[in-house]
Design a protein around this motif. Structure first.
Motif, PDB file in Angstrom:
ATOM      1  N   UNK A 326       0.865  -1.174   0.000  1.00 39.58           N
ATOM      2  CA  UNK A 326       0.000   0.000   0.000  1.00 39.58           C
ATOM      3  C   UNK A 326       0.902   1.224   0.000  1.00 39.58           C
ATOM      4  N   UNK A 327       0.631   2.151  -0.904  1.00 41.83           N
ATOM      5  CA  UNK A 327       1.510   3.318  -1.062  1.00 41.83           C
ATOM      6  C   UNK A 327       0.674   4.597  -1.141  1.00 41.83           C
ATOM      7  N   UNK A 328       1.337   5.734  -0.923  1.00 42.85           N
ATOM      8  CA  UNK A 328       0.673   7.023  -1.085  1.00 42.85           C
ATOM      9  C   UNK A 328       0.664   7.452  -2.539  1.00 42.85           C
ATOM     10  N   UNK A 329      -0.237   8.367  -2.859  1.00 42.08           N
ATOM     11  CA  UNK A 329      -0.369   8.832  -4.241  1.00 42.08           C
ATOM     12  C   UNK A 329       0.947   9.394  -4.786  1.00 42.08           C
ATOM     13  N   UNK A 330       1.690  10.119  -3.928  1.00 43.40           N
ATOM     14  CA  UNK A 330       2.916  10.776  -4.399  1.00 43.40           C
ATOM     15  C   UNK A 330       3.987   9.763  -4.813  1.00 43.40           C
ATOM     16  N   UNK A 331       3.841   8.491  -4.357  1.00 45.64           N
ATOM     17  CA  UNK A 331       4.842   7.469  -4.683  1.00 45.64           C
ATOM     18  C   UNK A 331       4.412   6.535  -5.813  1.00 45.64           C
ATOM     19  N   UNK A 332       3.344   6.909  -6.529  1.00 51.86           N
ATOM     20  CA  UNK A 332       2.747   5.967  -7.483  1.00 51.86           C
ATOM     21  C   UNK A 332       3.717   5.562  -8.605  1.00 51.86           C
ATOM     22  N   UNK A 333       4.614   6.451  -9.004  1.00 48.47           N
ATOM     23  CA  UNK A 333       5.529   6.100 -10.089  1.00 48.47           C
ATOM     24  C   UNK A 333       6.660   5.207  -9.579  1.00 48.47           C
ATOM     25  N   UNK A 334       7.409   5.697  -8.595  1.00 48.48           N
ATOM     26  CA  UNK A 334       8.595   4.946  -8.120  1.00 48.48           C
ATOM     27  C   UNK A 334       8.230   3.641  -7.419  1.00 48.48           C
ATOM     28  N   UNK A 335       7.276   3.727  -6.481  1.00 44.53           N
ATOM     29  CA  UNK A 335       6.945   2.546  -5.672  1.00 44.53           C
ATOM     30  C   UNK A 335       5.782   1.751  -6.267  1.00 44.53           C
ATOM     31  N   UNK A 336       5.150   2.315  -7.286  1.00 43.30           N
ATOM     32  CA  UNK A 336       4.029   1.628  -7.928  1.00 43.30           C
ATOM     33  C   UNK A 336       4.415   1.067  -9.289  1.00 43.30           C
ATOM     34  N   UNK A 337       4.306   1.910 -10.315  1.00 41.64           N
ATOM     35  CA  UNK A 337       4.531   1.440 -11.688  1.00 41.64           C
ATOM     36  C   UNK A 337       5.926   0.845 -11.893  1.00 41.64           C
ATOM     37  N   UNK A 338       6.954   1.546 -11.381  1.00 43.21           N
ATOM     38  CA  UNK A 338       8.311   1.062 -11.652  1.00 43.21           C
ATOM     39  C   UNK A 338       8.559  -0.291 -10.982  1.00 43.21           C
ATOM     40  N   UNK A 339       8.023  -0.476  -9.771  1.00 42.82           N
ATOM     41  CA  UNK A 339       8.226  -1.773  -9.104  1.00 42.82           C
ATOM     42  C   UNK A 339       7.464  -2.888  -9.806  1.00 42.82           C
ATOM     43  N   UNK A 340       6.278  -2.564 -10.321  1.00 42.41           N
ATOM     44  CA  UNK A 340       5.505  -3.596 -11.016  1.00 42.41           C
ATOM     45  C   UNK A 340       6.142  -3.975 -12.353  1.00 42.41           C
ATOM     46  N   UNK A 341       6.859  -3.021 -12.958  1.00 41.88           N
ATOM     47  CA  UNK A 341       7.528  -3.321 -14.233  1.00 41.88           C
ATOM     48  C   UNK A 341       8.762  -4.201 -14.042  1.00 41.88           C
ATOM     49  N   UNK A 342       9.283  -4.236 -12.807  1.00 40.50           N
ATOM     50  CA  UNK A 342      10.489  -5.001 -12.510  1.00 40.50           C
ATOM     51  C   UNK A 342      10.142  -6.493 -12.441  1.00 40.50           C
ATOM     52  N   UNK A 343      10.637  -7.273 -13.386  1.00 36.49           N
ATOM     53  CA  UNK A 343      10.289  -8.697 -13.472  1.00 36.49           C
ATOM     54  C   UNK A 343      10.778  -9.477 -12.252  1.00 36.49           C
ATOM     55  N   UNK A 344      11.763  -8.936 -11.543  1.00 36.43           N
ATOM     56  CA  UNK A 344      12.281  -9.639 -10.355  1.00 36.43           C
ATOM     57  C   UNK A 344      11.415  -9.372  -9.122  1.00 36.43           C
ATOM     58  N   UNK A 345      10.568  -8.344  -9.207  1.00 33.60           N
ATOM     59  CA  UNK A 345       9.788  -7.946  -8.042  1.00 33.60           C
ATOM     60  C   UNK A 345       8.724  -8.997  -7.732  1.00 33.60           C
TER      61      UNK A 345
END
Ligand SMILES: [Zn+2]
Ligand SMILES: [Zn+2]
Length: 354
Positions: A326-345
């Motif tokens: 669960x993340x805050x709106x301000x972190x949606x790019x770094x902690x959201x989209x970028x982490x989901x794009x990481x195949x190792x995540x």
């Protein structure tokens, strides 16, 4: 208010925007949680795919638009013709429809020729402090469903509709190829419909573990074993119903060839590339391949959503194995989209709290 707006691939910005006004048939919802969907990720990574570059025929909006469609929240304001009390906890059925095409006439709002989704096609979105939608899109939830879990009602309803499209019957054997978030909702919806056994093929360890938590009878790693061979072996020559929820060529072929003669393969994924399948694998065994898209919407918004809500309220569906952060709106790019794009995540479903 603050909102995450999509400007283009890898370009989502947190911006200060004017909240939409509430018309006579509208409801304003303070967003409690909004899940990041695979479709949001596709738009972020390689879009725009469905996000309109030209004005959308129903909403009239084009990018930049506010994104997010897996929404739960609390009603804070209603228009004059709306009888939902302020303070009601709700989810949104995000389907946008025109109301005048042949599919809308038939009640198949999800197939609307000019259709779309709140949070992808304009009309506001859930990655924002509040969102205004027409009351027909609003589905109240009971106290037994916490608002955080309620944000999973939308993806679970994709699973409910997929199982409905597959026409599986209690006692049918099932195989699910791919156990990302939607695969897990398909597993739970199949189990709830009485399917047994339920086999899951999934290459990622963490996702196989979650499939077991969701009720899979047996999980297998398609990089280690041949899932079709195992499934055909366990089921006297083929599964009753297969679901393809990985969106790649290998899983599409496996889902088609794992079914018994006369069985059904249900394609749930959206594919990013054209894949090769052999039509003879469908012709000779007289199998059926069906597609499934979203869920019932429009004036029928509460039907399949209602099934999901009852199943979450009674514990038949368990959203907890799907949520990893669960993340805050301000972190949606770094902690959201970028982490989901990481195949190792090991991330599955990330909930954003605006
Ligand atoms: Zn979604
Ligand atoms: Zn229509």
């Amino acid at each position: 208010m603050r909102a995450a707006r999509y400007h283009g691939p890898k370009d989502v910005r947190i911006e200060e925007i004017e909240p939409d006004t509430v018309g006579p048939d509208d409801v304003r919802i303070a967003v409690q949680a909004c899940g990041i969907c695979g479709s949001d990720l596709g738009e972020y990574g390689g879009g725009p795919i469905t996000i309109p570059e030209e004005p959308h025929p129903v909403t009239g909006e084009r990018l930049p638009i506010t994104i997010g469609h897996e929404i739960s929240g609390t009603v804070t304001q209603v228009g004059g013709s709306v009888d939902i009390p302020v303070g009601t906890n709700v989810v949104i059925n995000p389907i946008i429809w025109c109301g005048s095409c042949r599919y809308c006439d038939e009640g198949k709002y999800r197939l609307c020729e000019s259709g779309g989704f709140v949070g992808l096609s304009g009309g506001g979105g859930g990655f924002a402090e509040n969102v205004v939608v027409s009351a027909e899109k609003v589905v109240p939830i009971p106290d037994a469903v916490p608002l955080d879990q309620a944000a999973l009602v939308e993806p679970f309803t994709v699973g409910v509709h997929a199982v409905s499209q597959s026409e599986l019957e209690a006692g049918d054997s099932v195989a699910v190829f791919g156990s990302g978030p939607i695969g897990l909702t398909v597993v739970q919806a199949a189990v709830a419909a009485g399917a047994a056994p339920v086999y899951v093929s999934e290459p990622r360890d963490a996702r196989r573990a979650r499939a077991s938590e969701c009720g899979a009878t047996e999980v297998m790693d398609p990089t280690e074993v041949d899932p079709v061979e195992i499934i055909r072996d366990r089921t006297d020559g083929g599964i009753d119903v297969a679901f393809e929820v990985a969106g790649v060529e290998s899983s599409a072929k496996q889902a088609i060839t794992a079914v018994k003669s006369g069985g059904t393969t249900t394609i749930v994924s959206l594919f990013e590339e054209t894949v090769g399948i052999d039509p003879n694998d469908i012709v000779m065994p007289e199998t059926t391949v069906v597609g499934t898209a979203a869920y019932q919407g429009g004036p029928l918004s509460g039907r399949e959503f209602g099934t999901t809500i009852r199943n979450v309220a009674t514990g038949v569906f368990d959203p907890s194995p799907l949520v990893t952060s669960e993340i805050g709106l301000e972190n949606i790019v770094k902690e959201g989209f970028e982490r989901l794009l990481d195949a190792q995540s090991e991330e599955m479903k990330i909930l954003v709290r605006p």
